[in-house]
Write a protein that holds these residues in place. Structure first.
Motif, PDB file in Angstrom:
ATOM      1  N   GLY A  79       0.817  -1.206   0.000  1.00  0.00           N
ATOM      2  CA  GLY A  79       0.000   0.000   0.000  1.00  0.00           C
ATOM      3  C   GLY A  79       0.851   1.256   0.000  1.00  0.00           C
ATOM      4  O   GLY A  79       0.647   2.171  -0.810  1.00  0.00           O
ATOM      5  N   LEU A  80       1.841   1.298   0.890  1.00  0.00           N
ATOM      6  CA  LEU A  80       2.693   2.481   0.991  1.00  0.00           C
ATOM      7  C   LEU A  80       3.505   2.679  -0.287  1.00  0.00           C
ATOM      8  O   LEU A  80       3.554   3.782  -0.842  1.00  0.00           O
ATOM      9  N   SER A  81       4.139   1.594  -0.761  1.00  0.00           N
ATOM     10  CA  SER A  81       5.006   1.788  -1.920  1.00  0.00           C
ATOM     11  C   SER A  81       4.179   2.160  -3.147  1.00  0.00           C
ATOM     12  O   SER A  81       4.639   2.926  -3.999  1.00  0.00           O
ATOM     13  N   GLY A  82       2.941   1.630  -3.229  1.00  0.00           N
ATOM     14  CA  GLY A  82       2.083   2.029  -4.338  1.00  0.00           C
ATOM     15  C   GLY A  82       1.788   3.519  -4.306  1.00  0.00           C
ATOM     16  O   GLY A  82       1.895   4.216  -5.321  1.00  0.00           O
ATOM     17  N   VAL A 270      -5.058   0.180  -3.990  1.00  0.00           N
ATOM     18  CA  VAL A 270      -5.255   0.735  -2.652  1.00  0.00           C
ATOM     19  C   VAL A 270      -5.039   2.253  -2.598  1.00  0.00           C
ATOM     20  O   VAL A 270      -5.865   2.961  -2.030  1.00  0.00           O
ATOM     21  N   PRO A 271      -3.956   2.786  -3.205  1.00  0.00           N
ATOM     22  CA  PRO A 271      -3.815   4.235  -3.155  1.00  0.00           C
ATOM     23  C   PRO A 271      -5.015   4.977  -3.747  1.00  0.00           C
ATOM     24  O   PRO A 271      -5.396   6.035  -3.238  1.00  0.00           O
ATOM     25  N   HIS A 272      -5.630   4.400  -4.787  1.00  0.00           N
ATOM     26  CA  HIS A 272      -6.796   5.062  -5.366  1.00  0.00           C
ATOM     27  C   HIS A 272      -7.970   5.053  -4.400  1.00  0.00           C
ATOM     28  O   HIS A 272      -8.656   6.064  -4.230  1.00  0.00           O
ATOM     29  N   ALA A 289      -3.532   4.304   3.141  1.00  0.00           N
ATOM     30  CA  ALA A 289      -3.069   3.226   2.261  1.00  0.00           C
ATOM     31  C   ALA A 289      -2.465   2.097   3.094  1.00  0.00           C
ATOM     32  O   ALA A 289      -2.635   0.916   2.805  1.00  0.00           O
ATOM     33  N   MET A 290      -1.787   2.518   4.171  1.00  0.00           N
ATOM     34  CA  MET A 290      -1.108   1.559   5.034  1.00  0.00           C
ATOM     35  C   MET A 290      -2.092   0.663   5.779  1.00  0.00           C
ATOM     36  O   MET A 290      -1.772  -0.451   6.158  1.00  0.00           O
ATOM     37  N   PRO A 294      -3.381  -3.925   3.907  1.00  0.00           N
ATOM     38  CA  PRO A 294      -3.416  -5.219   4.605  1.00  0.00           C
ATOM     39  C   PRO A 294      -4.831  -5.757   4.771  1.00  0.00           C
ATOM     40  O   PRO A 294      -5.032  -6.978   4.717  1.00  0.00           O
ATOM     41  N   ILE A 295      -5.814  -4.866   4.945  1.00  0.00           N
ATOM     42  CA  ILE A 295      -7.202  -5.345   5.044  1.00  0.00           C
ATOM     43  C   ILE A 295      -7.571  -6.080   3.762  1.00  0.00           C
ATOM     44  O   ILE A 295      -8.072  -7.207   3.774  1.00  0.00           O
TER      45      ILE A 295
END
Lengths: 339, 343
Positions: A79-82, A270-272, A289-290, A294-295
């Motif tokens: 999520g974060l890297s995306g 996820v970022p979107h 995003a973080m 994971p969810i």
């Protein structure tokens, strides 16, 4: 105006708390659900007072707990890297894999199995990580040749090209070596299962550094997302900012890929989803995003466990099949920046 | 003014012609080489005699006509089809990344073929039919999903294609984990693209398709120059934008699909042929025929290298095109960047 801003901040904070609670819930679900469903009491008992003699406790401590841990860590990383890669490349379709990280990790894992005779999944982690790092460094170097340094489009192109390079060398090894392919095809599919119990502990230091860098760079990302000119007029050193962001992506995405194999679309979607909730401010976007990634990853994993009568569908496949319609819908809906 | 434009145009056309002839010669040389070289050497005169049906030393007829000729012809045809098909897509979308192997058309063919191999143990002609169907269905799906508000955005087309391609890739790796390793290895070789153990039965459908599709592509290719100017400009020039685009896309999909069905999705041929041809021809105009010839030369050369580079191991042609093609792409990128042309 300040009033609405305060209210908005309060709402977003509440959202974060709800998200954290949801993550805990999903993690519990991941412990409860499987080929043998276990009652909540047994799960808590196994977590608090594990008894190696009991088979149900072993299921929790040896199988479901490690895969839940891997799911949470890999999810956070993806999520974060995306979110970071989309901000740095200013391309809503960028995902961590575009830097060639997955393909690099895959190639090194193949070398590990084929040349060094790796058998355990613990061994893969280091090769996967080294491959991800090498890929990212090469992509960054090639992408920074020439005018303007590492521009987003050059990074994306270099990543695609390097992915092609790694993939073809991987295939060259695999078509001549059936034994290696037999192991590799299970890594390649992207799965949280069958990783050894201490993978998460080994990955934790890398993850922690990556997360810290990411969360510390939110303001820089906000500036970068506005464009290079605006960013430098805001006093940001664009090249250095991109480099720091790239380091965070390598740490996070490399660890995730090493732990769980290449998992597509999570880092993209996820970022979107987070941006719909938070708007473009990375100080909120990154924490969301973080939590969301994971969810999503754990839900996909649980879904894969119950969807078939026999055996499981690996999480990488579930995310690919769920992710594609989402991606297509997004491509239809929005006016997207040209690559 | 018009004089300059006309002169430039003439010069470009002449250059394109020269390049096409030179590429044709290269293909011819490689073709002859792959017929003559091997564990049993056949001299050039013997090849010509065998092809013309004149008396030859024993075994030569069998080796040339039954073993090597179908393989070489298949290499040329798949190369042409991948090259032209790829160039159509790349020119239409004006993006070198938009080749059929990137946007999921090839993945559609591969995925249905793997499905057939893994689930039904299919082989031979059945795979051809299934792969073709898969590619057409995928192409149609991408087209329909990219259609919105009375038109098909080319950029949307690419994105939808990438999404569908990724989902198909997921399904493929799933299928490959659910089967015996020997079947999976077979499927992997097919997925890489291989000309091993091909005979005339594999050549015939592709040859027929090529006979219709390649001229059609070259004719329709004349529209490309206009379409590249953008939809509004093309309409202004009197080109039926949607119909022209649909025709080109259909031809491209069919070319790539028949070639994939015959030899598997030979990696990167459709991706790199167009840009290489464009570099050779220069000038701004789309060069479909040169792209096809580059494809043919690449496949012939790669198959030759794969068969003879390391004694005892025959690499599938797709491994070689990948190992050579991908670094070439990186080099292209690096040099373009260094000279400042890379944006």
């Amino acid at each position: 105006m300040p009033d609405t801003r305060v209210r908005r901040a309060a709402a977003l904070t509440t959202g974060l708390v709800v998200g954290a609670a949801a993550l805990v819930g999903v993690a519990l679900l991941s412990l409860l659900v499987g080929a043998q469903p276990l009652p909540l009491g047994t799960v808590l008992d196994a977590l608090l007072h594990p008894d190696p003699a009991l088979q149900q406790h072993l299921i929790i401590t040896e199988s479901r707990l490690p895969r839940t841990e891997v799911g949470i860590l890999a999810g956070i990383a993806l999520g974060l890297s995306g979110a970071i890669i989309q901000a740095v490349t200013r391309n809503p379709l960028a995902e961590p894999g575009i830097l060639g990280v997955n393909a690099g990790a895959g190639f090194f894992v193949v070398i590990g199995i084929s040349v060094f005779g790796l058998k355990s999944l613990t061994g893969y982690v280091w090769f996967g990580f080294a491959g991800a790092a090498v890929a990212a460094v090469v992509v960054y170097t090639i992408g920074s040749f020439g005018r303007g340094g590492a521009t987003p489009v050059k990074l994306a192109l270099a990543g695609t090209a390097l992915t092609a390079v790694f993939l073809s060398f991987t295939t060259a090894v695999l078509v001549t070596d059936a034994a290696t392919y037999d192991q590799f095809r299970f890594w390649q599919v992207g799965s949280l299962t069958a990783r050894s119990t201490d993978v998460a502990a080994k990955a934790l230091p890398f993850m922690a550094v990556g997360v810290l860098i990411a969360l510390a760079s939110t303001r820089v990302l906000n500036a970068l997302a506005l464009g290079d000119d605006v960013a430098s007029s805001l006093g940001q050193h664009v090249g250095r900012a991109r480099l720091i962001a790239a380091v965070a992506v390598v740490l996070l995405c490399g660890t995730a890929t090493a732990m769980a194999g290449p998992i597509v679309f999570v880092g993209l979607i996820v970022p979107h989803a987070a941006r719909i909730l938070t708007g473009p401010d990375h100080r909120w976007l990154l924490p969301y995003a973080m939590l969301l990634a994971p969810i999503l990853l754990l839900l996909a994993d649980v879904l894969g466990r119950v969807i078939t009568e026999t055996g499981e569908v690996q999480v990488g496949i579930v995310t690919a099949v769920i992710g594609a319609p989402f991606f297509v819908a997004m491509a239809r809906r929005r006016r997207l920046a040209e690559l | 003014m018009t004089g300059i434009v006309a002169a430039t145009r003439r010069r470009e056309a002449r250059r394109a012609g020269t390049v096409a002839i030179a590429l044709g010669l290269v293909v011819l040389v490689l073709f002859a080489l792959s017929l003559s070289y091997g564990s049993f050497q056949v001299s050039l005169p013997d090849i010509v005699r065998s092809l013309l049906g004149q008396p030859t030393p024993p075994q030569v007829d069998y080796i040339v006509r039954t073993l090597r000729l179908p393989r070489a012809i298949l290499a040329v045809l798949t190369g042409l089809a991948f090259g032209i098909g790829g160039a159509i897509f790349q020119n239409l979308v004006r993006n070198p990344l938009a080749s059929p192997d990137v946007i999921g058309v090839t993945a559609g063919a591969s995925c249905s073929a793997v499905l057939a191999i893994v689930l039904f143990g299919a082989s031979g002609g059945l795979i051809t039919v299934i792969a073709l169907t898969g590619a057409l269905v995928t192409g149609a799906l991408i087209y329909v999903l990219a259609w919105r508000g009375g038109g098909m955005g080319t950029y949307r087309f690419v994105l939808v294609g990438i999404g569908i391609g990724a989902a198909l890739a997921g399904v493929m790796s799933f299928l490959l984990t659910r089967t015996d390793i020997r079947v999976a290895q077979d499927a992997l070789i097919w997925l890489t693209g291989s000309l091993n153990a091909r005979d005339w039965d594999d050549v015939r459908p592709l040859a027929l398709a090529g006979l219709v599709l390649i001229p059609a592509a070259l004719l329709l290719g004349r529209l490309l120059g206009g379409l590249q100017l953008g939809d509004d400009m093309a309409k202004g020039l009197g080109i039926g934008v949607e119909r022209g685009r649909l025709g080109l896309l259909l031809t491209g999909v069919l070319l790539v699909a028949t070639a994939t069905a015959a030899a598997g999705p030979i990696a990167y041929v459709s991706f790199m042929s167009g840009p290489i041809a464009a570099r050779l021809v220069r000038g701004g105009r789309p060069a479909l025929l040169p792209a096809g010839l580059v494809g043919a030369a690449v496949v012939l050369a790669a198959d030759f290298i794969g068969a003879h580079a390391i004694p005892g191991i025959i690499f599938p042609v797709g491994v070689i095109t990948g190992v050579i093609g991908a670094p070439y792409l990186l080099w292209l990128l690096a040099t373009a960047n260094r000279t400042g042309r890379g944006e």
